[in-house]
Design a protein around this motif. Structure first.
Motif, PDB file in Angstrom:
ATOM      1  N   UNK A 118      -8.907 127.354  36.100  1.00 51.93           N
ATOM      2  CA  UNK A 118     -10.416 127.147  37.156  1.00 51.93           C
ATOM      3  C   UNK A 118     -10.935 126.385  37.181  1.00 51.93           C
ATOM      4  N   UNK A 119     -11.569 125.708  38.317  1.00 49.71           N
ATOM      5  CA  UNK A 119     -12.497 124.830  38.514  1.00 49.71           C
ATOM      6  C   UNK A 119     -13.585 125.137  39.921  1.00 49.71           C
TER       7      UNK A 119
ATOM      8  N   UNK B 148     -13.201 121.521  36.074  1.00 54.31           N
ATOM      9  CA  UNK B 148     -12.463 122.143  35.316  1.00 54.31           C
ATOM     10  C   UNK B 148     -13.512 123.256  34.479  1.00 54.31           C
ATOM     11  N   UNK B 149     -13.474 124.338  34.994  1.00 51.04           N
ATOM     12  CA  UNK B 149     -14.167 125.233  33.559  1.00 51.04           C
ATOM     13  C   UNK B 149     -13.651 125.464  32.489  1.00 51.04           C
ATOM     14  N   UNK B 150     -14.831 125.185  31.313  1.00 47.36           N
ATOM     15  CA  UNK B 150     -14.147 125.634  29.728  1.00 47.36           C
ATOM     16  C   UNK B 150     -14.376 126.146  29.264  1.00 47.36           C
ATOM     17  N   UNK B 151     -13.267 126.591  29.489  1.00 42.20           N
ATOM     18  CA  UNK B 151     -13.046 128.301  28.371  1.00 42.20           C
ATOM     19  C   UNK B 151     -12.913 128.145  26.591  1.00 42.20           C
TER      20      UNK B 151
END
Length: 116
Positions: free
Chosen positions: A2-3, A111-114
């Motif tokens: 995810x971004x 970027x999304x941090x998971x």
């Protein structure tokens, strides 16, 4: 992956546009959103109200303060966002380059941090 594509632009540019130009930009943006849905890239997209409607909240030493307006005065302001799914950063860049407001402002990709 995810971004987050943050859409930044100078509100004065939009303010100088004619009704017809704004309508065309809106139509192009909505059409691009539909294209992203169809391609499987779209998670969610939202436009934001003017920075004048913003409120900034801070908590320091247990005390909350609230101020009107955005955190920083800048020429460009965050005007919206699109959360996408992309195979990698290059794919996210390609998607962001197609956002109609990229021609008037800038798209910041993060970027999304998971967690976990």
């Amino acid at each position: 992956m995810k971004y987050l594509c943050q859409v930044w632009f100078d509100g004065a540019i939009l303010g100088a546009m004619t009704k017809e130009q704004k309508a065309e930009l809106d139509a192009n943006s909505l059409n691009y959103d539909r294209d992203l849905v169809e391609s499987g890239h779209m998670i969610v997209a939202q436009a934001l109200q003017s920075p004048k409607s913003a409120v900034t909240v801070r908590v320091r030493h247990g005390e909350m303060s609230v101020t009107d307006g955005p955190f920083a005065e800048t020429k460009e302001a965050l005007g919206g966002f699109i959360l996408i799914e992309a195979k990698d950063l290059n794919d996210a860049i390609r998607v962001a380059a197609g956002i109609p407001l990229a021609k008037l402002g800038a798209i910041e990709i993060r970027p999304i941090h998971e967690f976990g």
